[in-house]
Design a protein around this motif. Structure first.
Motif, short mmCIF file in Angstrom:
data_model
loop_
_atom_site.label_atom_id
_atom_site.label_comp_id
_atom_site.label_asym_id
_atom_site.label_seq_id
_atom_site.Cartn_x
_atom_site.Cartn_y
_atom_site.Cartn_z
N GLN A 1 0.75 -1.22 0.03
CA GLN A 1 0.17 0.02 -0.21
C GLN A 1 1.11 1.51 0.11
O GLN A 1 0.49 2.59 -0.23
N THR A 2 2.28 1.05 0.36
CA THR A 2 3.13 2.27 0.15
C THR A 2 4.21 2.22 0.06
O THR A 2 4.27 0.09 0.57
N ILE A 3 4.90 2.09 -0.85
CA ILE A 3 6.25 2.67 -1.16
C ILE A 3 7.49 3.20 -0.60
O ILE A 3 7.19 4.42 -0.57
N CYS A 4 8.55 2.88 0.05
CA CYS A 4 9.64 4.00 0.53
C CYS A 4 10.46 3.59 0.31
O CYS A 4 11.16 1.99 0.14
N SER A 5 11.60 4.34 0.38
CA SER A 5 12.66 3.73 -0.65
C SER A 5 13.76 4.85 -0.14
O SER A 5 14.00 5.92 0.39
N SER A 6 14.85 4.28 -0.08
CA SER A 6 16.32 5.33 -0.61
C SER A 6 15.84 6.56 -1.37
O SER A 6 15.86 6.34 -2.18
N PRO A 7 16.48 7.31 -1.64
CA PRO A 7 16.83 8.72 -2.22
C PRO A 7 17.75 8.32 -3.29
O PRO A 7 17.78 9.07 -4.22
N LEU A 8 18.59 7.73 -3.00
CA LEU A 8 20.15 7.47 -3.96
C LEU A 8 19.23 6.80 -6.21
O LEU A 8 18.38 6.45 -5.60
N ARG A 9 20.07 7.66 -6.63
CA ARG A 9 20.05 7.62 -7.75
C ARG A 9 19.27 6.00 -8.48
O ARG A 9 18.56 5.87 -9.01
N ARG A 10 20.21 5.08 -8.03
CA ARG A 10 20.25 3.76 -8.46
C ARG A 10 19.18 3.44 -7.89
O ARG A 10 18.12 2.62 -8.38
N VAL A 11 18.50 3.46 -7.04
CA VAL A 11 17.37 2.74 -6.26
C VAL A 11 16.43 3.89 -7.22
O VAL A 11 15.06 2.79 -7.05
N VAL A 12 15.96 4.94 -6.77
CA VAL A 12 15.17 5.82 -7.78
C VAL A 12 14.80 5.13 -9.12
O VAL A 12 13.84 4.71 -9.05
N GLU A 13 15.86 5.06 -9.61
CA GLU A 13 15.40 3.98 -10.98
C GLU A 13 14.60 3.04 -10.84
O GLU A 13 13.87 2.67 -11.67
N THR A 14 15.58 2.70 -9.96
CA THR A 14 15.19 0.70 -9.79
C THR A 14 13.10 0.78 -9.15
O THR A 14 12.38 0.16 -9.74
N LYS A 15 12.79 1.99 -8.01
CA LYS A 15 11.86 1.59 -8.11
C LYS A 15 10.75 2.36 -8.96
O LYS A 15 9.67 1.76 -9.08
N GLU A 16 11.78 3.44 -9.63
CA GLU A 16 10.35 3.80 -11.65
C GLU A 16 10.10 2.48 -12.60
O GLU A 16 8.95 2.42 -12.13
N ILE A 17 11.09 1.40 -12.06
CA ILE A 17 10.81 0.20 -13.04
C ILE A 17 10.15 -1.09 -12.29
O ILE A 17 8.70 -0.89 -12.94
N ILE A 18 9.75 -0.73 -11.32
CA ILE A 18 8.78 -1.99 -10.47
C ILE A 18 7.90 -1.13 -9.72
O ILE A 18 7.11 -1.88 -9.79
N THR A 19 7.35 0.00 -10.20
CA THR A 19 5.92 0.29 -9.20
C THR A 19 5.38 1.28 -10.58
O THR A 19 4.64 1.39 -9.72
N SER A 20 6.14 1.41 -11.87
CA SER A 20 4.79 2.24 -12.51
C SER A 20 3.51 1.95 -12.81
O SER A 20 3.47 3.11 -12.81
N ARG A 21 3.35 0.78 -12.42
CA ARG A 21 1.61 1.19 -12.40
C ARG A 21 1.56 0.43 -11.38
O ARG A 21 -0.24 0.16 -11.33
N LEU A 22 1.91 0.95 -10.03
CA LEU A 22 1.23 0.79 -8.95
C LEU A 22 0.73 2.70 -8.00
O LEU A 22 1.97 3.20 -8.17
N ASN A 23 -0.87 2.70 -8.53
CA ASN A 23 -0.98 3.42 -7.66
C ASN A 23 -1.38 3.78 -6.66
O ASN A 23 -2.49 3.76 -5.54
#
Length: 124
Positions: free
Chosen positions: A1-23
């Motif tokens: 229900q919530t995405i929590c992530s590191s602010p570092l670029r490598r994680v931000v890029e991964t997060k965008e890929i795997i959560t792009s369809r999660l609202n």
């Protein structure tokens, strides 16, 4: 229900890929940033299940991650996207036993509380 992530670029890029369809809400948590190479080197001397060491290099990192995990716990059903060193620190802070604290890139681990202790299971 919530995405929590590191602010570092490598994680931000991964997060965008795997959560792009999660609202769902996304929260960057500064304390989930990766450790330094020196900390990684020193982690090899630490055993999961021990108290957080007094080591002047490892201790501040573990305490920072612990603060980040406290923030994560304030959200409902969080998915955490972070780094290998952060995974190691989470295992240490939650005193997870019978689980290898080293994780491969893009590894998936489920943490759960059972029988009064934290446990973790890798899903590859």
């Amino acid at each position: 229900q919530t995405i929590c992530s590191s602010p570092l670029r490598r994680v931000v890029e991964t997060k965008e890929i795997i959560t792009s369809r999660l609202n769902v809400p996304h929260h960057e948590i500064e304390e989930l940033g990766e450790c330094t190479a020196l900390i990684w080197k020193n982690l090899r001397q630490f055993s999961i299940g021990m108290e957080i060491p007094e080591d002047e290099i490892i201790r501040p990192f573990f305490l920072r991650v612990q603060k980040g995990i406290e923030k994560v716990f304030s959200f409902s059903n969080p998915l955490v996207i972070a780094h290998g060193g952060v995974h190691f620190a989470i295992c240490a802070c939650l005193k997870v036993v019978e689980h290898d604290p080293y994780i491969a890139n893009c590894g998936v681990v489920q943490f759960f509380f059972e029988d009064g202790v934290w446990k973790a299971k890798k899903h590859f």
